[in-house]
Scaffold this motif. Structure first.
Motif, PDB file in Angstrom:
ATOM      1  N   PRO A 166     -25.294  34.461  31.668  1.00 29.70           N
ATOM      2  CA  PRO A 166     -25.248  32.998  31.695  1.00 29.70           C
ATOM      3  C   PRO A 166     -24.084  32.471  32.526  1.00 29.70           C
ATOM      4  N   LEU A 167     -24.297  31.324  33.121  1.00 28.35           N
ATOM      5  CA  LEU A 167     -23.232  30.648  33.846  1.00 28.35           C
ATOM      6  C   LEU A 167     -22.236  30.077  32.856  1.00 28.35           C
ATOM      7  N   ASP A 168     -21.034  29.854  33.310  1.00 20.44           N
ATOM      8  CA  ASP A 168     -19.971  29.321  32.461  1.00 20.44           C
ATOM      9  C   ASP A 168     -20.042  27.789  32.486  1.00 20.44           C
ATOM     10  N   HIS A 169     -21.083  27.244  31.852  1.00 21.47           N
ATOM     11  CA  HIS A 169     -21.322  25.803  31.886  1.00 21.47           C
ATOM     12  C   HIS A 169     -20.184  24.990  31.267  1.00 21.47           C
ATOM     13  N   TYR A 170     -19.500  25.547  30.286  1.00 19.55           N
ATOM     14  CA  TYR A 170     -18.451  24.813  29.578  1.00 19.55           C
ATOM     15  C   TYR A 170     -17.053  25.098  30.110  1.00 19.55           C
ATOM     16  N   GLY A 171     -16.962  25.870  31.192  1.00 23.14           N
ATOM     17  CA  GLY A 171     -15.671  26.144  31.815  1.00 23.14           C
ATOM     18  C   GLY A 171     -14.730  26.954  30.942  1.00 23.14           C
ATOM     19  N   GLU A 172     -15.292  27.827  30.113  1.00 26.30           N
ATOM     20  CA  GLU A 172     -14.468  28.613  29.198  1.00 26.30           C
ATOM     21  C   GLU A 172     -13.525  29.564  29.931  1.00 26.30           C
ATOM     22  N   CYS A 173     -13.899  29.983  31.118  1.00 28.64           N
ATOM     23  CA  CYS A 173     -13.081  30.925  31.887  1.00 28.64           C
ATOM     24  C   CYS A 173     -12.635  30.325  33.218  1.00 28.64           C
ATOM     25  N   SER A 174     -12.628  29.003  33.301  1.00 32.86           N
ATOM     26  CA  SER A 174     -12.277  28.369  34.581  1.00 32.86           C
ATOM     27  C   SER A 174     -10.815  28.596  34.957  1.00 32.86           C
ATOM     28  N   LYS A 175      -9.921  28.704  33.976  1.00 32.21           N
ATOM     29  CA  LYS A 175      -8.510  28.956  34.275  1.00 32.21           C
ATOM     30  C   LYS A 175      -8.362  30.296  35.002  1.00 32.21           C
ATOM     31  N   GLN A 176      -8.995  31.346  34.468  1.00 28.18           N
ATOM     32  CA  GLN A 176      -8.924  32.667  35.086  1.00 28.18           C
ATOM     33  C   GLN A 176      -9.594  32.675  36.460  1.00 28.18           C
ATOM     34  N   MET A 177     -10.712  31.960  36.571  1.00 25.06           N
ATOM     35  CA  MET A 177     -11.409  31.901  37.847  1.00 25.06           C
ATOM     36  C   MET A 177     -10.536  31.221  38.903  1.00 25.06           C
ATOM     37  N   LYS A 178      -9.877  30.120  38.530  1.00 28.96           N
ATOM     38  CA  LYS A 178      -9.023  29.393  39.469  1.00 28.96           C
ATOM     39  C   LYS A 178      -7.828  30.239  39.901  1.00 28.96           C
ATOM     40  N   GLU A 179      -7.255  31.007  38.967  1.00 26.45           N
ATOM     41  CA  GLU A 179      -6.141  31.888  39.319  1.00 26.45           C
ATOM     42  C   GLU A 179      -6.587  32.939  40.329  1.00 26.45           C
ATOM     43  N   TYR A 180      -7.779  33.487  40.132  1.00 21.84           N
ATOM     44  CA  TYR A 180      -8.318  34.490  41.054  1.00 21.84           C
ATOM     45  C   TYR A 180      -8.568  33.874  42.428  1.00 21.84           C
ATOM     46  N   ILE A 181      -9.195  32.710  42.462  1.00 21.26           N
ATOM     47  CA  ILE A 181      -9.482  32.029  43.730  1.00 21.26           C
ATOM     48  C   ILE A 181      -8.183  31.682  44.457  1.00 21.26           C
ATOM     49  N   GLU A 182      -7.192  31.211  43.720  1.00 23.78           N
ATOM     50  CA  GLU A 182      -5.893  30.883  44.323  1.00 23.78           C
ATOM     51  C   GLU A 182      -5.243  32.130  44.921  1.00 23.78           C
ATOM     52  N   CYS A 183      -5.340  33.233  44.221  1.00 27.43           N
ATOM     53  CA  CYS A 183      -4.801  34.495  44.730  1.00 27.43           C
ATOM     54  C   CYS A 183      -5.513  34.903  46.021  1.00 27.43           C
ATOM     55  N   LEU A 184      -6.836  34.744  46.044  1.00 28.14           N
ATOM     56  CA  LEU A 184      -7.586  35.064  47.265  1.00 28.14           C
ATOM     57  C   LEU A 184      -7.132  34.190  48.428  1.00 28.14           C
ATOM     58  N   LYS A 185      -6.911  32.910  48.164  1.00 27.12           N
ATOM     59  CA  LYS A 185      -6.455  32.002  49.220  1.00 27.12           C
ATOM     60  C   LYS A 185      -5.097  32.423  49.756  1.00 27.12           C
ATOM     61  N   LYS A 186      -4.186  32.794  48.859  1.00 29.23           N
ATOM     62  CA  LYS A 186      -2.834  33.197  49.267  1.00 29.23           C
ATOM     63  C   LYS A 186      -2.830  34.515  50.037  1.00 29.23           C
ATOM     64  N   ASN A 187      -3.857  35.330  49.835  1.00 31.26           N
ATOM     65  CA  ASN A 187      -3.911  36.660  50.448  1.00 31.26           C
ATOM     66  C   ASN A 187      -5.018  36.776  51.493  1.00 31.26           C
ATOM     67  N   SER A 188      -5.346  35.676  52.148  1.00 36.59           N
ATOM     68  CA  SER A 188      -6.343  35.664  53.231  1.00 36.59           C
ATOM     69  C   SER A 188      -7.656  36.327  52.823  1.00 36.59           C
ATOM     70  N   SER A 189      -8.108  36.027  51.615  1.00 40.93           N
ATOM     71  CA  SER A 189      -9.372  36.534  51.062  1.00 40.93           C
ATOM     72  C   SER A 189      -9.399  38.056  50.896  1.00 40.93           C
ATOM     73  N   THR A 190      -8.233  38.678  50.838  1.00 40.99           N
ATOM     74  CA  THR A 190      -8.153  40.109  50.569  1.00 40.99           C
ATOM     75  C   THR A 190      -8.094  40.280  49.054  1.00 40.99           C
ATOM     76  N   SER A 191      -9.063  40.977  48.496  1.00 38.55           N
ATOM     77  CA  SER A 191      -9.171  41.044  47.037  1.00 38.55           C
ATOM     78  C   SER A 191      -8.253  42.071  46.387  1.00 38.55           C
ATOM     79  N   THR A 192      -7.763  43.041  47.131  1.00 42.45           N
ATOM     80  CA  THR A 192      -6.947  44.097  46.530  1.00 42.45           C
ATOM     81  C   THR A 192      -5.740  43.571  45.760  1.00 42.45           C
ATOM     82  N   PRO A 193      -4.940  42.648  46.318  1.00 38.28           N
ATOM     83  CA  PRO A 193      -3.804  42.160  45.539  1.00 38.28           C
ATOM     84  C   PRO A 193      -4.202  41.294  44.341  1.00 38.28           C
ATOM     85  N   CYS A 194      -5.467  40.934  44.243  1.00 38.36           N
ATOM     86  CA  CYS A 194      -5.938  40.019  43.203  1.00 38.36           C
ATOM     87  C   CYS A 194      -6.730  40.722  42.108  1.00 38.36           C
ATOM     88  N   ARG A 195      -6.701  42.041  42.095  1.00 33.65           N
ATOM     89  CA  ARG A 195      -7.529  42.781  41.144  1.00 33.65           C
ATOM     90  C   ARG A 195      -7.162  42.486  39.691  1.00 33.65           C
TER      91      ARG A 195
END
Length: 93
Positions: free
Chosen positions: A24-53
């Motif tokens: 199921p999709l996260d309709h209620y944003g229960e994990c949006s904080k973690q998702m935003k932290e991950y996305i922010e990490c990707l932005k800071k690292n030029s979309s390289t996922s290794t430092p964001c694991r």
């Protein structure tokens, strides 16, 4: 009638489910904080996922604990070697 597509398009076409099943999709944003932290990490690292694991693992842990995906072993998700943020011991300086 084919309505613009070849008439034989659906003959022999077989759908397959996703490898890990549907979740199921996260309709209620229960994990949006973690998702935003991950996305922010990707932005800071030029979309390289290794430092964001670690953020990826935190996001998936949230989804599993909230029932938004089936619980699975970390090594099967490719994150078995990622240290948990909770288990990290702060350096004594």
């Amino acid at each position: 009638m084919s309505f613009g597509r070849p008439p034989s398009i659906n003959i022999g076409f077989k759908t397959t489910p996703p490898d890990r099943g549907s979740f199921p999709l996260d309709h209620y944003g229960e994990c949006s904080k973690q998702m935003k932290e991950y996305i922010e990490c990707l932005k800071k690292n030029s979309s390289t996922s290794t430092p964001c694991r670690m953020f990826s693992k935190q996001y998936l842990e949230c989804r599993m604990s909230k029932g938004l995906m089936e619980r699975d072993e970390w090594h099967k998700l490719g994150l078995g070697d990622v240290e948990d943020a909770k288990s990290r011991v702060p350096s004594q300086s």
